[in-house]
Design a protein around this motif. Structure first.
Motif, PDB file in Angstrom:
ATOM      1  N   GLN A 143       0.837  -1.206   0.000  1.00 49.93           N
ATOM      2  CA  GLN A 143       0.000   0.000   0.000  1.00 49.93           C
ATOM      3  C   GLN A 143       0.870   1.253   0.000  1.00 49.93           C
ATOM      4  O   GLN A 143       0.640   2.182  -0.773  1.00 49.93           O
ATOM      5  CB  GLN A 143      -0.907   0.001   1.238  1.00 49.93           C
ATOM      6  CG  GLN A 143      -2.016  -1.023   1.233  1.00 49.93           C
ATOM      7  CD  GLN A 143      -3.310  -0.479   0.650  1.00 49.93           C
ATOM      8  OE1 GLN A 143      -3.313   0.487  -0.103  1.00 49.93           O
ATOM      9  NE2 GLN A 143      -4.415  -1.100   0.992  1.00 49.93           N
ATOM     10  N   THR A 147       0.189   1.007  -4.130  1.00 51.90           N
ATOM     11  CA  THR A 147      -1.224   1.132  -4.471  1.00 51.90           C
ATOM     12  C   THR A 147      -1.895   2.405  -3.985  1.00 51.90           C
ATOM     13  O   THR A 147      -2.887   2.832  -4.583  1.00 51.90           O
ATOM     14  CB  THR A 147      -2.015  -0.087  -3.944  1.00 51.90           C
ATOM     15  OG1 THR A 147      -1.898  -0.152  -2.525  1.00 51.90           O
ATOM     16  CG2 THR A 147      -1.484  -1.373  -4.533  1.00 51.90           C
ATOM     17  N   ALA A 150      -2.845   5.506  -6.626  1.00 55.32           N
ATOM     18  CA  ALA A 150      -2.359   4.503  -7.576  1.00 55.32           C
ATOM     19  C   ALA A 150      -1.940   5.062  -8.922  1.00 55.32           C
ATOM     20  O   ALA A 150      -1.258   4.381  -9.687  1.00 55.32           O
ATOM     21  CB  ALA A 150      -3.435   3.432  -7.790  1.00 55.32           C
ATOM     22  N   ARG A 153       1.764   4.835  -9.064  1.00 54.54           N
ATOM     23  CA  ARG A 153       2.339   3.518  -8.777  1.00 54.54           C
ATOM     24  C   ARG A 153       3.537   3.610  -7.844  1.00 54.54           C
ATOM     25  O   ARG A 153       4.386   2.716  -7.804  1.00 54.54           O
ATOM     26  CB  ARG A 153       2.736   2.773 -10.061  1.00 54.54           C
ATOM     27  CG  ARG A 153       1.617   2.603 -11.059  1.00 54.54           C
ATOM     28  CD  ARG A 153       0.454   1.834 -10.495  1.00 54.54           C
ATOM     29  NE  ARG A 153       0.761   0.421 -10.261  1.00 54.54           N
ATOM     30  CZ  ARG A 153      -0.058  -0.416  -9.630  1.00 54.54           C
ATOM     31  NH1 ARG A 153      -1.213   0.020  -9.134  1.00 54.54           N
ATOM     32  NH2 ARG A 153       0.264  -1.682  -9.465  1.00 54.54           N
ATOM     33  N   ASP A 398      -5.268  -7.594  -4.419  1.00 51.58           N
ATOM     34  CA  ASP A 398      -5.345  -6.202  -3.973  1.00 51.58           C
ATOM     35  C   ASP A 398      -6.800  -5.765  -3.858  1.00 51.58           C
ATOM     36  O   ASP A 398      -7.197  -5.103  -2.891  1.00 51.58           O
ATOM     37  CB  ASP A 398      -4.632  -5.276  -4.966  1.00 51.58           C
ATOM     38  CG  ASP A 398      -3.121  -5.341  -4.879  1.00 51.58           C
ATOM     39  OD1 ASP A 398      -2.590  -5.862  -3.875  1.00 51.58           O
ATOM     40  OD2 ASP A 398      -2.465  -4.863  -5.830  1.00 51.58           O
TER      41      ASP A 398
END
Length: 427
Positions: A143, A147, A150, A153, A398
């Motif tokens: 995380q 993520t 996001a 990235r 995820d």
């Protein structure tokens, strides 16, 4: 703002350059904390299990969730920092344990937990076994580094000290392939290397227990704050909910062998229950857990890189023992009961059926299978763009891990409950 001399540029470095306006008055650790505080991942913890499943409404919606637990851990962590900075004569002038850094680690420590608490974690680990496994702490690291937010990235592109503060485990899954937990994903080796400043582990820190026990000062504080919160507050919830009664606790105490200190603590709990003062009296003991902390000097292979590794956390043995007996009481009188384990069974079956349906459509679809739109389009598009099944599985995982307890049940209801046909079931 004067610099805290316990920390250096090594501690505040990021995996990738962090672009700021140049006018930000906050420290790098305050920026880390604020980004976590404003993240959707933190808000979703409101709908995730701590002790009692968050889908239990009515009389149970007063009890703690994973979010309120994280807020309590953060408060305890900050208080430990204040106590250590005030009480320790090992710190030099201008040095203190950074409370913003510890608060950030405490707020982040459960971000990777899936719906249904440790039951969901175990279910996902089993289901992800062919694809690299699932581990809550490793998912927290994912995380923070991938993520959250996001579109980049890069997650929140956190500082080295924050990453180290949440890394309770420093063993890769490939190094202990039989382990059910306490590992990092294999593709997280880059972040582990970054945290260590590209230094190799010495030979004595072997993969598994030895390496996982090698933690930064802030990680040790976060872990004790976590222990304090769930050994005290989760026990209080269990008593308030009626799972632990004086009769049950007395029976439990007579069935085992307790030390004099443990027996005295059980007597303390029994009196608090009979007086109707459980929350107040257990709440006061949080201060004892904070003041039980002290610093000790230590030396290791990271000591030359950062002052954070000059110190370790020591907790008074009697207080640590009290926390352990609280956790034993909660486990044996709450978590091991048929009522909770029946719900665990239901929760694990929900996770399993969701994963298997998505596996058959997105991870390893059968040739000729009709393509259904089971996932949100951006998620499905990202999954289909991955050439390797392991990466497709990680993205499916995820998505499931991000669900709250209620949203996992609602998706399961849409897919499998033939009685769910009302319009509100589609929204």
């Amino acid at each position: 703002m004067s610099a805290n001399r316990l920390y250096s540029a090594f501690d505040t470095e990021h995996p990738k350059p962090r672009h700021t306006s140049g006018q930000d008055h906050r420290t790098p650790f305050q920026i880390d904390r604020d980004r976590i505080l404003h993240s959707s991942a933190l808000r979703r913890l409101q709908g995730k299990t701590q002790v009692f499943y968050s889908f239990l409404g009515g009389e149970y919606d007063f009890y703690r969730t994973r979010l309120t637990h994280s807020l309590e851990v953060a408060q305890i962590g900050r208080s430990i920092c204040g106590w250590l900075s005030k009480s320790s004569d090992l710190l030099r002038d201008g040095e203190s344990v950074d409370a913003d850094l510890v608060e950030a680690a405490c707020l982040a420590h459960d971000l990777g937990h899936p719906p249904f608490g440790h039951t969901g974690e175990r279910a996902l680990h089993d289901l992800m076994a062919p694809y690299g496994g699932f581990e809550g702490n490793a998912q927290t690291l994912r995380q923070l580094t991938v993520t959250l937010f996001a579109e980049s990235r890069d997650g929140i592109n956190p500082t080295r000290a924050l990453l180290d503060g949440v890394l309770k485990y420093k063993t890769l899954q490939v190094e202990t392939p039989e382990a059910a937990n306490h590992y990092l994903y294999n593709d997280q080796e880059t972040y582990l290397d970054f945290v260590l400043g590209s230094q190799a582990f010495p030979a004595e820190l072997t993969p598994g227990k030895e390496r996982n026990g090698f933690r930064s000062l802030e990680c040790q504080i976060m872990d004790w704050a976590d222990d304090t919160a769930y050994s005290i507050n989760d026990l209080a919830d269990a008593i308030q909910a009626g799972f632990i009664t004086p009769v049950k606790l007395e029976a439990w105490a007579t069935q085992g062998v307790l030390s004099d200190a443990e027996a005295a603590h059980v007597d303390f709990l029994l009196k608090a229950m009979r007086d109707g003062k459980v929350e107040a009296r257990l709440g006061r003991s949080i201060g004892e857990h904070i003041r039980a902390c002290r610093l000790e000097e230590r030396g290791n292979f990271l000591s030359a890189s950062t002052r954070r590794y000059h110190f370790g956390l020591v907790v008074e043995p009697d207080i640590a023992a009290r926390a352990r007996v609280n956790k034993r009481i909660a486990k044996e009188l709450v978590f091991d009961t048929p009522q909770l384990q029946q719900l665990d069974f239901k929760a694990a079956s929900v996770i399993e059926r969701l994963f298997n349906a998505l596996r058959d459509h997105y991870i390893e679809p059968a040739p000729g299978r009709r393509s259904l739109h089971l996932l949100p389009e951006p998620v499905a598009k990202a999954i289909k763009a991955e050439p390797e099944k392991e990466q497709r599985a990680r993205l499916v995982c995820d998505w499931i891990a991000n669900l709250t307890d209620r949203s996992a049940f609602r998706v399961h209801q849409r897919l499998f409950d033939t009685s769910a046909g009302a319009l509100e079931d589609l929204l």
